[in-house]
Design an enzyme around this catalytic site. Structure first.
Site, short mmCIF file in Angstrom:
data_model
loop_
_atom_site.label_atom_id
_atom_site.label_comp_id
_atom_site.label_asym_id
_atom_site.label_seq_id
_atom_site.Cartn_x
_atom_site.Cartn_y
_atom_site.Cartn_z
N GLY A 1 0.84 -1.21 0.00
CA GLY A 1 0.00 0.00 0.00
C GLY A 1 0.87 1.26 0.00
NE ARG B 1 -1.23 -4.75 -0.85
CZ ARG B 1 -2.13 -3.76 -0.73
NH1 ARG B 1 -3.07 -3.61 -1.63
NH2 ARG B 1 -2.08 -2.95 0.30
CG ASP C 1 6.06 -6.85 8.82
OD1 ASP C 1 7.12 -6.21 8.99
OD2 ASP C 1 5.29 -7.17 9.75
CB THR D 1 2.65 0.42 6.29
OG1 THR D 1 1.26 0.18 6.60
CG2 THR D 1 3.46 0.11 7.54
CG ASP E 1 -1.88 -0.56 7.87
OD1 ASP E 1 -2.73 0.33 7.69
OD2 ASP E 1 -1.71 -1.52 7.09
CG ASP F 1 1.02 -3.29 9.99
OD1 ASP F 1 1.82 -2.54 9.39
OD2 ASP F 1 0.26 -4.07 9.37
NE ARG G 1 -2.21 -5.04 5.43
CZ ARG G 1 -1.80 -5.36 4.20
NH1 ARG G 1 -1.95 -6.59 3.77
NH2 ARG G 1 -1.24 -4.48 3.43
P1 ADP Z 1 3.27 -4.73 2.74
O1 ADP Z 1 4.64 -4.61 2.21
O2 ADP Z 1 2.61 -3.40 2.94
O3 ADP Z 1 3.21 -5.64 3.95
P2 ADP Z 1 2.16 -6.87 1.12
O4 ADP Z 1 2.08 -7.84 2.22
O5 ADP Z 1 1.03 -6.76 0.16
O6 ADP Z 1 2.36 -5.38 1.61
O7 ADP Z 1 3.51 -7.21 0.33
C1 ADP Z 1 3.90 -6.43 -0.78
C2 ADP Z 1 4.55 -7.32 -1.80
O8 ADP Z 1 5.75 -7.89 -1.26
C3 ADP Z 1 3.73 -8.54 -2.24
O9 ADP Z 1 2.79 -8.23 -3.24
C4 ADP Z 1 4.81 -9.45 -2.79
O10 ADP Z 1 5.18 -9.06 -4.08
C5 ADP Z 1 5.98 -9.17 -1.84
N1 ADP Z 1 5.98 -10.20 -0.79
C6 ADP Z 1 5.17 -10.31 0.27
N2 ADP Z 1 5.43 -11.43 0.99
C7 ADP Z 1 6.43 -12.06 0.34
C8 ADP Z 1 7.14 -13.29 0.54
N3 ADP Z 1 6.87 -14.08 1.59
N4 ADP Z 1 8.11 -13.60 -0.34
C9 ADP Z 1 8.37 -12.81 -1.39
N5 ADP Z 1 7.74 -11.66 -1.64
C10 ADP Z 1 6.79 -11.28 -0.81
O1 F6P Z 2 -1.66 -1.36 4.44
C1 F6P Z 2 -2.31 -0.15 4.16
C2 F6P Z 2 -3.77 -0.37 3.92
O2 F6P Z 2 -4.37 0.87 3.62
C3 F6P Z 2 -4.51 -1.06 5.05
O3 F6P Z 2 -4.83 -0.17 6.09
C4 F6P Z 2 -5.70 -1.63 4.34
O4 F6P Z 2 -6.15 -2.79 4.98
C5 F6P Z 2 -5.17 -1.98 2.98
O5 F6P Z 2 -3.98 -1.23 2.81
C6 F6P Z 2 -6.13 -1.64 1.87
O6 F6P Z 2 -5.58 -2.06 0.68
P1 F6P Z 2 -6.23 -1.75 -0.74
O7 F6P Z 2 -5.77 -0.37 -1.13
O8 F6P Z 2 -5.65 -2.79 -1.62
O9 F6P Z 2 -7.69 -1.79 -0.59
#
Ligand code: ADP
Ligand code: F6P
Length: 324
Positions: free
Chosen positions: A15, A76, A107, A129, A131, A133, A175
């Site tokens: 995000g 993502r 994360d 982020t 969040d 978190d 989230r």
């Molecule tokens: P955030 O970084 O905000 O936690 P996501 O969890 O959506 O958001 O992760 C962002 C991107 O990071 C994912 O779409 C993916 O491309 C990559 N990613 C997430 N988890 C993994 C993983 N376990 N291994 C490799 N790439 C990952």
């Molecule tokens: O991680 C940031 C965030 O805005 C969260 O607070 C929320 O759950 C999520 O992303 C929403 O994602 P999307 O823009 O894909 O609806």
């Protein structure tokens, strides 16, 4: 001896968050000042796989420190979750001569950075982020702007809620985490806050609270509900039926992710961006920049991902105490 870094890439992933542009700008300008070449990798890991890579110079990041969103776009990427996708991404780095990548995200994005690092690309993560978190850090890029945006929106809801002597349920993002909700609860003087980390589903207690707050003369009743609990609209219907008090639900939504970053987000993101480049120059990899106990620090990503954090019980007490 660590291989000397000559060219780095920067990407945003997951995000978007206000302040990401300030971080990108800091990476680009500090790297160029150190004699490095910099490329921008657009659309996160997906853009890396698909070779969506642009040259960056000091002017590429002009007029960006004040802008929300991310000039590099974000995504993502499901493909990058696979070993094949990760190999393709690493291959693109080799092809472009990219020795180091700064990954701005949460994360999930750090897990991706870990994978790139296993493929021999030096990686540094910056916590981005709204969040808040991410366990290893007390600050994430974007939280301050988002919480201020939500606070201002809830102030407005409060005006109309008071005028109509209503109950209002306001759903904020986060989230699975309740940090945005808790900060808003204190800042907006909410009567109740529902946090995914604590909520036991006891709606009757909530209903009793609303009835009691009317008895002690309150003209409105604001409930901040975290996205991780959700169901604000149906909750509003049930509360109205049980209390006889008109109840409205508002889901603030993506407004919280946009807008010009606050001063804090601009400053902290700038410091973190410069720190990331310095770590790469020192030959470091698989590390994340964090803000802990009043200092900018860095951790090994494996160590950072293994950490945990929880809602601050003291803040929760303060919120409850002051809303009675
Ligand atoms: P955030 O970084 O905000 O936690 P996501 O969890 O959506 O958001 O992760 C962002 C991107 O990071 C994912 O779409 C993916 O491309 C990559 N990613 C997430 N988890 C993994 C993983 N376990 N291994 C490799 N790439 C990952
Ligand atoms: O991680 C940031 C965030 O805005 C969260 O607070 C929320 O759950 C999520 O992303 C929403 O994602 P999307 O823009 O894909 O609806």
């Amino acid at each position: 001896m660590a291989k000397a870094i000559k060219k780095i890439g920067v990407l945003t992933s997951g995000g978007d968050a206000p302040g990401m542009n300030a971080a990108i700008r800091a990476v680009v300008r500090s790297a160029i000042s150190e004699g490095l070449e910099v490329v921008g990798i657009r659309r996160g890991y997906q853009g890396l796989i698909e070779d969506d890579i642009i040259e960056m110079n000091k002017r590429s990041v002009s007029e960006t420190i004040n802008r929300g969103g991310t000039i590099l776009y974000t995504a993502r990427s499901m493909e990058f979750m696979t070993e094949e996708g990760q190999s393709k991404a690493a291959e693109q780095c080799h092809k472009h001569g990219i020795d180091g990548v700064v990954v701005i995200g949460g994360d999930g994005s750090f897990r991706g950075a870990q994978k790139l690092s296993e493929h021999g690309i030096n990686t540094i993560g910056l916590p981005g982020t709204i969040d808040l978190d991410i366990a290893c850090t007390d600050y994430t890029i974007g939280f301050d702007t988002a919480v201020n945006t939500a606070m201002e929106a809830i102030d407005k809801i409060r005006d109309t809620s008071t005028s109509h002597e209503r109950c209002s349920i306001v759903e904020v993002m986060g989230r699975n985490a309740g940090y945005l909700a808790l900060w808003c609860a204190i800042a907006n003087g909410a009567e109740n806050v529902l946090l995914p980390e604590r909520y036991d589903g006891n709606e009757q207690a909530l209903i009793d609270d609303i009835i009691n707050s009317r008895k002690v003369g309150k003209k409105h009743h604001i409930i901040i509900n975290a996205e991780g609990i959700g169901h604000s609209t149906s909750m509003a219907r049930r509360i109205e039926a049980a209390t006889g008090i008109e109840t409205r639900a508002t889901i603030i939504g993506h407004i919280q992710r946009g807008g010009n970053p606050t001063c804090k987000d601009r400053v902290y993101a700038s410091v973190m961006g410069v720190t990331a480049v310095r770590l790469l120059l020192q030959g470091k990899t698989n590390r994340v920049v964090a803000y802990k106990d009043g200092k900018f620090v860095d951790y090994d990503i494996d160590e950072a991902l293994a950490m945990s954090k929880d809602i601050d019980e003291y803040k929760l007490d303060v919120s409850m105490l002051l809303s009675r």
